[in-house]
Design a protein around this motif. Structure first.
Motif, PDB file in Angstrom:
ATOM      1  N   ARG A 108       0.816  -1.226   0.000  1.00 47.46           N
ATOM      2  CA  ARG A 108       0.000   0.000   0.000  1.00 47.46           C
ATOM      3  C   ARG A 108       0.843   1.266   0.000  1.00 47.46           C
ATOM      4  NH1 ARG A 108      -4.587  -1.642   4.557  1.00 47.46           N
ATOM      5  NH2 ARG A 108      -5.476  -3.424   3.404  1.00 47.46           N
ATOM      6  N   ARG A 109       2.146   1.108  -0.009  1.00 50.34           N
ATOM      7  CA  ARG A 109       3.028   2.275   0.152  1.00 50.34           C
ATOM      8  C   ARG A 109       3.619   2.771  -1.160  1.00 50.34           C
ATOM      9  NH1 ARG A 109       6.489  -0.317   4.863  1.00 50.34           N
ATOM     10  NH2 ARG A 109       7.961   1.364   4.353  1.00 50.34           N
ATOM     11  N   PHE A 110       3.128   2.260  -2.275  1.00 49.55           N
ATOM     12  CA  PHE A 110       3.573   2.730  -3.590  1.00 49.55           C
ATOM     13  C   PHE A 110       2.493   2.384  -4.604  1.00 49.55           C
ATOM     14  CE2 PHE A 110       5.578  -1.290  -2.385  1.00 49.55           C
ATOM     15  CZ  PHE A 110       5.002  -2.162  -3.298  1.00 49.55           C
ATOM     16  N   PRO A 111       2.399   3.148  -5.686  1.00 46.62           N
ATOM     17  CA  PRO A 111       1.436   2.805  -6.743  1.00 46.62           C
ATOM     18  C   PRO A 111       1.948   1.640  -7.574  1.00 46.62           C
ATOM     19  CG  PRO A 111       2.640   4.780  -7.340  1.00 46.62           C
ATOM     20  CD  PRO A 111       3.083   4.417  -5.948  1.00 46.62           C
ATOM     21  N   VAL A 112       1.008   0.932  -8.214  1.00 45.90           N
ATOM     22  CA  VAL A 112       1.344  -0.296  -8.937  1.00 45.90           C
ATOM     23  C   VAL A 112       0.758  -0.270 -10.341  1.00 45.90           C
ATOM     24  CG1 VAL A 112       0.886  -2.795  -9.017  1.00 45.90           C
ATOM     25  CG2 VAL A 112       1.556  -1.704  -6.859  1.00 45.90           C
ATOM     26  N   ILE A 113       1.546  -0.742 -11.294  1.00 53.95           N
ATOM     27  CA  ILE A 113       1.053  -1.140 -12.610  1.00 53.95           C
ATOM     28  C   ILE A 113       1.063  -2.660 -12.610  1.00 53.95           C
ATOM     29  CG2 ILE A 113       1.438  -1.098 -15.099  1.00 53.95           C
ATOM     30  CD1 ILE A 113       2.779   1.595 -14.787  1.00 53.95           C
ATOM     31  N   HIS A 114      -0.089  -3.269 -12.770  1.00 52.66           N
ATOM     32  CA  HIS A 114      -0.256  -4.712 -12.604  1.00 52.66           C
ATOM     33  C   HIS A 114      -0.492  -5.344 -13.967  1.00 52.66           C
ATOM     34  CE1 HIS A 114      -2.153  -7.904  -9.679  1.00 52.66           C
ATOM     35  NE2 HIS A 114      -0.991  -8.274 -10.154  1.00 52.66           N
ATOM     36  N   LEU A 115       0.261  -6.402 -14.284  1.00 51.74           N
ATOM     37  CA  LEU A 115       0.195  -7.011 -15.612  1.00 51.74           C
ATOM     38  C   LEU A 115      -0.108  -8.497 -15.530  1.00 51.74           C
ATOM     39  CD1 LEU A 115       3.017  -5.032 -15.548  1.00 51.74           C
ATOM     40  CD2 LEU A 115       2.610  -5.277 -17.999  1.00 51.74           C
ATOM     41  N   THR A 116      -0.970  -8.950 -16.436  1.00 53.91           N
ATOM     42  CA  THR A 116      -1.209 -10.363 -16.620  1.00 53.91           C
ATOM     43  C   THR A 116      -1.348 -10.630 -18.113  1.00 53.91           C
ATOM     44  OG1 THR A 116      -2.563 -12.268 -15.948  1.00 53.91           O
ATOM     45  CG2 THR A 116      -3.731 -10.226 -16.428  1.00 53.91           C
ATOM     46  N   GLY A 117      -1.427 -11.914 -18.493  1.00 50.97           N
ATOM     47  CA  GLY A 117      -1.569 -12.279 -19.902  1.00 50.97           C
ATOM     48  C   GLY A 117      -1.035 -13.667 -20.136  1.00 50.97           C
ATOM     49  N   THR A 118      -1.639 -14.369 -21.081  1.00 51.02           N
ATOM     50  CA  THR A 118      -1.162 -15.710 -21.411  1.00 51.02           C
ATOM     51  C   THR A 118       0.245 -15.648 -21.974  1.00 51.02           C
ATOM     52  OG1 THR A 118      -3.430 -16.414 -21.843  1.00 51.02           O
ATOM     53  CG2 THR A 118      -1.669 -17.787 -22.747  1.00 51.02           C
ATOM     54  N   ASN A 119       0.490 -14.679 -22.828  1.00 51.49           N
ATOM     55  CA  ASN A 119       1.830 -14.462 -23.389  1.00 51.49           C
ATOM     56  C   ASN A 119       2.135 -12.967 -23.346  1.00 51.49           C
ATOM     57  OD1 ASN A 119       2.495 -17.216 -24.295  1.00 51.49           O
ATOM     58  ND2 ASN A 119       0.805 -16.915 -25.729  1.00 51.49           N
ATOM     59  N   GLY A 120       3.416 -12.661 -23.243  1.00 49.66           N
ATOM     60  CA  GLY A 120       3.854 -11.278 -23.376  1.00 49.66           C
ATOM     61  C   GLY A 120       3.945 -10.473 -22.101  1.00 49.66           C
TER      62      GLY A 120
ATOM     63  N   ASP B 173      -4.002 -14.825  -7.680  1.00 51.37           N
ATOM     64  CA  ASP B 173      -2.547 -14.746  -7.642  1.00 51.37           C
ATOM     65  C   ASP B 173      -2.105 -13.917  -6.434  1.00 51.37           C
ATOM     66  OD1 ASP B 173      -0.010 -15.255  -9.328  1.00 51.37           O
ATOM     67  OD2 ASP B 173       0.133 -13.124  -8.812  1.00 51.37           O
ATOM     68  N   ALA B 174      -0.974 -14.292  -5.850  1.00 49.31           N
ATOM     69  CA  ALA B 174      -0.492 -13.602  -4.652  1.00 49.31           C
ATOM     70  C   ALA B 174      -0.301 -12.107  -4.886  1.00 49.31           C
ATOM     71  CB  ALA B 174       0.820 -14.229  -4.189  1.00 49.31           C
ATOM     72  N   THR B 175       0.052 -11.718  -6.102  1.00 51.21           N
ATOM     73  CA  THR B 175       0.280 -10.296  -6.384  1.00 51.21           C
ATOM     74  C   THR B 175      -1.005  -9.480  -6.326  1.00 51.21           C
ATOM     75  OG1 THR B 175      -0.015 -10.583  -8.785  1.00 51.21           O
ATOM     76  CG2 THR B 175       2.222 -10.863  -7.890  1.00 51.21           C
ATOM     77  N   ASN B 176      -2.166 -10.152  -6.336  1.00 52.25           N
ATOM     78  CA  ASN B 176      -3.429  -9.436  -6.473  1.00 52.25           C
ATOM     79  C   ASN B 176      -3.911  -8.790  -5.179  1.00 52.25           C
ATOM     80  OD1 ASN B 176      -5.361  -8.505  -8.304  1.00 52.25           O
ATOM     81  ND2 ASN B 176      -6.817 -10.097  -7.728  1.00 52.25           N
ATOM     82  N   ILE B 177      -3.101  -8.843  -4.120  1.00 50.98           N
ATOM     83  CA  ILE B 177      -3.434  -8.042  -2.942  1.00 50.98           C
ATOM     84  C   ILE B 177      -3.079  -6.576  -3.172  1.00 50.98           C
ATOM     85  CG2 ILE B 177      -3.173  -9.989  -1.360  1.00 50.98           C
ATOM     86  CD1 ILE B 177      -0.507  -8.637  -0.465  1.00 50.98           C
ATOM     87  N   ALA B 178      -2.294  -6.288  -4.213  1.00 52.27           N
ATOM     88  CA  ALA B 178      -1.969  -4.905  -4.572  1.00 52.27           C
ATOM     89  C   ALA B 178      -3.086  -4.329  -5.438  1.00 52.27           C
ATOM     90  CB  ALA B 178      -0.637  -4.855  -5.318  1.00 52.27           C
ATOM     91  N   ASP B 179      -3.324  -3.050  -5.280  1.00 52.61           N
ATOM     92  CA  ASP B 179      -4.336  -2.369  -6.077  1.00 52.61           C
ATOM     93  C   ASP B 179      -3.648  -1.619  -7.206  1.00 52.61           C
ATOM     94  OD1 ASP B 179      -6.366  -3.282  -4.461  1.00 52.61           O
ATOM     95  OD2 ASP B 179      -6.374  -1.503  -3.189  1.00 52.61           O
ATOM     96  N   GLY B 180      -3.681  -2.208  -8.399  1.00 52.24           N
ATOM     97  CA  GLY B 180      -3.027  -1.590  -9.529  1.00 52.24           C
ATOM     98  C   GLY B 180      -3.756  -0.340  -9.996  1.00 52.24           C
ATOM     99  N   ARG B 181      -3.017   0.756 -10.110  1.00 50.75           N
ATOM    100  CA  ARG B 181      -3.599   1.976 -10.679  1.00 50.75           C
ATOM    101  C   ARG B 181      -3.878   1.773 -12.158  1.00 50.75           C
ATOM    102  NH1 ARG B 181      -0.400   7.507  -9.711  1.00 50.75           N
ATOM    103  NH2 ARG B 181      -0.847   6.845  -7.560  1.00 50.75           N
ATOM    104  N   VAL B 182      -3.016   0.988 -12.811  1.00 49.41           N
ATOM    105  CA  VAL B 182      -3.197   0.593 -14.208  1.00 49.41           C
ATOM    106  C   VAL B 182      -3.104  -0.926 -14.262  1.00 49.41           C
ATOM    107  CG1 VAL B 182      -2.297   0.742 -16.567  1.00 49.41           C
ATOM    108  CG2 VAL B 182      -2.186   2.748 -15.055  1.00 49.41           C
ATOM    109  N   ALA B 183      -4.041  -1.555 -14.957  1.00 50.23           N
ATOM    110  CA  ALA B 183      -4.009  -3.005 -15.183  1.00 50.23           C
ATOM    111  C   ALA B 183      -3.786  -3.246 -16.665  1.00 50.23           C
ATOM    112  CB  ALA B 183      -5.318  -3.652 -14.732  1.00 50.23           C
ATOM    113  N   VAL B 184      -2.928  -4.221 -16.966  1.00 53.95           N
ATOM    114  CA  VAL B 184      -2.623  -4.574 -18.347  1.00 53.95           C
ATOM    115  C   VAL B 184      -2.905  -6.058 -18.548  1.00 53.95           C
ATOM    116  CG1 VAL B 184      -0.878  -4.623 -20.171  1.00 53.95           C
ATOM    117  CG2 VAL B 184      -0.802  -2.822 -18.415  1.00 53.95           C
ATOM    118  N   VAL B 185      -3.691  -6.382 -19.571  1.00 48.64           N
ATOM    119  CA  VAL B 185      -3.906  -7.770 -19.975  1.00 48.64           C
ATOM    120  C   VAL B 185      -3.332  -7.904 -21.379  1.00 48.64           C
ATOM    121  CG1 VAL B 185      -5.578  -9.612 -20.377  1.00 48.64           C
ATOM    122  CG2 VAL B 185      -6.001  -7.917 -18.583  1.00 48.64           C
TER     123      VAL B 185
END
Length: 424
Positions: free
Chosen positions: A36-48, A145-157
């Motif tokens: 919670r102490r920094f903003p996040v860009i969170h990424l997921t995707g089958t490839n890339g 996923d364990a990373t999903n406790i972070a609140d991404g300001r931007v999400a990328v699929v």
């Protein structure tokens, strides 16, 4: 690679019977909720997703921000998964942050998995170093996923494809699981995602959704004449950029770069200066993604572990190495459709398929791979004792018109790189 095998065994045996983030949330609370102490860009995707995460971090760094980057898997050392301003965590920092996560987990009734401990360590390190932003790659699918406790300001699929169906059940299930990383009010960047999934992502709580092709792209992509990667004209919802060098090979990296650039502009809220875009794209590195580690003949590493990735690899090889034939060193893990992946290779361009078993408890026996290759007309196909033997056999059979491609699982790229680079 023994370290990777031990860690994977630990992760497999610690898998929870029911998907839940409760254990990860408890672990984070015991560490003071560093995510919670920094903003996040969170990424997921089958490839890339890993390449896109690396490009995103490179662009943010070129813009002058202090950037944490969390990716998986690693190729040589586990420290590679935790990166600050382009540099992996040193041993002291890594041990300290992982140790803090382990200490926090000691009183817990349910033991966290290896990936959960490592994710907590990454969040702790990024908070400790006061990053301006963390670029965080999902480990598996997204929602649980364990990373999903972070609140991404931007999400990328980056993409939705047929992988991890043993978890998600169907392609629609894959899309729903990936949509699970989108948080209320965030910006959502959709890459190579088919229109059939539009309704899945329309139901997310994102404040805004932008799509590849409609609002952003990497136009006029082509190989760089000097062989330094790709060139093209990226466009985003906020800007157009002309004749920019992307220091990565493979047509698929153009899409990844377009996703990354769009995500960064969505994060900062304005177009990036042209010199920042040029610097960020020209300095990025993506080990194991159409990585050229030698010439005469070409020696290429690419972790294409599913059919969509193999198809993208085949297109890129046809464009960047026209007329080239390949000795393919191939290994795969359970849970991936290895026969459909092999089917994307062009038999006319394959001189031989040398099958081996990656250093993983989920490795598919080489004889199974040989049988699948034979059914697909990829001949000759041979079973070799291990990765080193397979690569050396490929080198012995190489000729000016026969290059070497190591592909399939990421788990055998490290040893293959060592052999290929030591014999240049």
């Amino acid at each position: 690679m023994n370290e990777s095998v031990d860690l994977e065994k630990q992760a497999i045996t610690a898998q929870p019977p029911v998907p839940s983030l409760d254990r990860m949330r408890e672990l984070a609370r015991r560490l003071g909720d560093p995510q919670r102490r920094f903003p996040v860009i969170h990424l997921t995707g089958t490839n890339g997703k890993t390449s896109t995460a690396r490009i995103t971090a490179s662009l943010l760094g070129a813009a002058g921000l202090r950037v944490g980057l969390y990716t998986s898997p690693h190729l040589e050392r586990v420290n590679e998964r935790l990166v600050l301003d382009g540099q992996p965590a040193d041993d002291e920092a890594f041990a300290r942050c992982v140790g803090a996560a382990v200490d926090a987990a000691t009183p817990m009734a349910e033991r966290p998995t290896f990936f959960e401990l490592l994710t907590a360590a990454a969040f702790g390190w990024f908070a400790e170093r006061a990053v301006d932003v963390a670029v965080v790659e999902v480990g598996l699918l997204g929602r649980w996923d364990a990373t999903n406790i972070a609140d991404g300001r931007v999400a990328v699929v980056t993409s939705v494809g047929a992988d991890h169906l043993d978890y998600a059940g169907s392609l629609d299930g894959v899309a729903r699981e990936k949509a699970g990383i989108v948080k209320p009010g965030s910006r959502l960047v959709l890459g190579d995602v088919a229109a059939r999934f539009d309704q899945v992502f329309a139901r997310t709580p994102a404040a805004d959704v932008v799509r590849l092709g409609a609002q952003f792209a990497f136009d006029n992509g082509r190989p760089d004449p000097a062989g330094a990667g790709r060139r093209g004209d990226p466009r985003t919802p906020l800007a157009h950029y002309d004749d920019v060098l992307l220091a990565l090979h493979g047509t698929y990296q153009q899409t990844n770069a377009a996703c990354a650039l769009t995500a960064v502009e969505a994060f900062v809220g304005h177009r990036l200066p042209a010199d920042v875009v040029e610097a960020g794209l020209a300095t990025v590195r993506a080990p194991g993604r159409l990585e050229i580690v030698g010439t005469d003949p070409p020696r290429v590493l690419d972790g294409a572990h599913n059919p969509a990735a193999a198809a993208a690899l085949a297109r890129s090889l046809a464009e960047e190495f026209p007329g080239q034939r390949w000795n393919v060193v191939y290994g795969a893990l359970r849970g991936h459709d290895f026969e459909a992946t092999l089917a994307e290779l062009d038999p006319d361009r394959i001189a031989a398929v040398l099958c081996c078993e990656p250093a993983s408890p989920r490795a598919i026996p080489a004889q199974e791979l040989v049988a699948a290759a034979g059914r697909l007309g990829l001949r000759p196909a041979l079973a070799l004792a291990d990765v080193t033997t397979a690569v050396r056999h490929a080198l012995e059979q190489a000729a000016p018109a026969t290059a070497i491609l190591v592909t399939g699982s990421f788990y055998h790229l490290t040893e293959a790189r060592r052999v290929l680079t030591s014999t240049r």
